[in-house]
Design a protein around this motif. Structure first.
Motif: not given
Length: 395
Positions: A80-88, A91-95, A249-257
């Motif tokens: 979530a922190l390091t991959l593209p489209h990660g949840a964190l 800027r969209r993950a700032a909140l 690991h994969a190059r793209r994050n599909f989301g948490l779990f």
């Protein structure tokens, strides 16, 4: 939005089932319960460990098996922190990141205030209320928001962040006399050595690809990392986390779990899929060995826990989110409305897994320990506020 894998709900059922069995057992026959979880299997000498330790079912679960669960959620946080489209990531993950920081600060401040006002509440145990509970919060959040609501993904991000913050705080709270930092070379070197081994053939060939996809070097690195963390005097539950950043690991994050990650073939996701059933068993055993709640054990630590997780954590989370949106003009995560945040705060207040680990580490035994566990159990009723809040804030 991506679909969350159903195993998260299975994890919640496993954890609650173990805790319910333990609670019935400890209230009906406390002597046999404590004899069972503290049965001495063998003595571990202090040759590598900072001090001799008895291997009991309780220690086996908390210092050993729980490393599997925490590696599982640590993998999700790392992606979530390091991959593209990660949840964190971005800027969209700032909140959500501010929500984590606010929940952490609020729970610590509330605990320290309670420690200053109430007897039998040690100020040094401030790390206990920080952690949340990923699986229970998601399972209840799914009932409150409905399947597929974007708020569930933010809830996962916030609760995972609080869980990892609670773990790190628990490690920092250990007595300095048992901390041996030189042993941390091992959990740092083992993953790097494993990475160098699997990437030893730089050519793009089938042989090189097979080297990268191997899992056994990472299993060896994980074992060595876990030994190094224990020998350094830190909780064994942290032992597998240093391996995660080094793994391919994969190059793209599909989301948490995300359910889609079950179709990926990189070592990190393959290992996570292999851990699903062992983690479910681990959570049942964790509930069984650590989740027994003595219903007559109310005391001042119970009040301190409730102050931290019913008031400090949600109020700190909401204050941080409000300040970020009001003064820094941070954007809302996609699909969220301002009215969703009070519901998220009530769900993030659920505190069980990592706080139970921290109680075992930081609270004195006997009545204060039992009173703190009772506080966590009562604290789960914070979820009761989520549904009316959801109805009151629904458009």
């Amino acid at each position: 939005m991506y679909r969350v894998s159903p195993f998260v709900r299975h994890f919640a059922r496993a954890l609650l089932s173990g805790a319910l069995v333990a609670t019935l057992w400890v209230n009906l026959s406390p002597e046999t319960y404590y004899d069972a979880i503290e049965f001495r299997l063998t003595d571990l000498p202090g040759l590598i460990l900072p001090r001799p330790m008895a291997l009991t079912p309780l220690a086996l679960v908390t210092e050993g098996l729980m490393a599997l669960f925490l590696a599982f959620i640590g993998k999700e946080l790392w992606e979530a922190l390091t991959l593209p489209h990660g949840a964190l990531a971005g800027r969209r993950a700032a909140l959500p990141a501010l929500a984590i920081a606010g929940g952490l600060a609020g729970s610590v401040v509330a605990w320290l205030l309670a420690a200053a006002l109430l007897p039998e509440v040690p100020a040094g145990a401030w790390a206990i209320p920080i952690g949340s509970d990923v699986v229970l919060a998601y399972a209840l959040g799914r009932l409150v928001f409905g399947p597929g609501h974007p708020a569930l993904h933010v809830l996962l991000a916030v609760t995972i962040g609080l869980e990892m913050a609670g773990l790190l705080a628990m490690g920092l709270s250990r007595p300095p006399e048992v901390f041996r930092p030189l042993w941390l070379i091992l959990p740092l070197a083992a993953p790097l050595a494993a990475r160098a081994f699997v990437y030893r053939d730089r050519q793009r060939s089938e042989v090189a690809r097979a080297h990268v996809l191997q899992l056994w070097p990472w299993a060896v690195a994980g074992l060595l990392s876990w030994i190094g963390v224990l020998a350094a005097g830190l909780p064994g539950a942290l032992g597998l986390l240093p391996v995660i950043p080094a793994m391919p690991h994969a190059r793209r994050n599909f989301g948490l779990f995300a359910e889609a990650e079950g179709f990926l073939h990189d070592p990190l996701n393959r290992l996570a899929q292999l851990l699903v059933r062992p983690v479910a068993v681990t959570l049942f055993l964790f509930g069984l060995t650590c989740g027994g709640v003595v219903l007559s054990a109310a005391g001042t630590p119970t009040l301190a826990i409730l102050a931290a997780i019913w008031a400090g954590k949600p109020l700190g989370l909401l204050a941080a989110v409000w300040a970020g949106a009001r003064f820094a003009h941070l954007p809302m995560p996609p699909g969220l409305r301002p009215g969703d945040w009070p519901v998220l705060a009530a769900l993030a207040a659920l505190s069980f897994t990592v706080p139970l680990l921290a109680i075992g580490e930081l609270m004195p035994g006997g009545l204060p320990d039992a009173a703190a566990r009772l506080g966590l159990a009562i604290g789960l009723f914070a979820a009761a506020a989520a549904l009316p809040l959801r109805r009151a804030t629904a458009p």
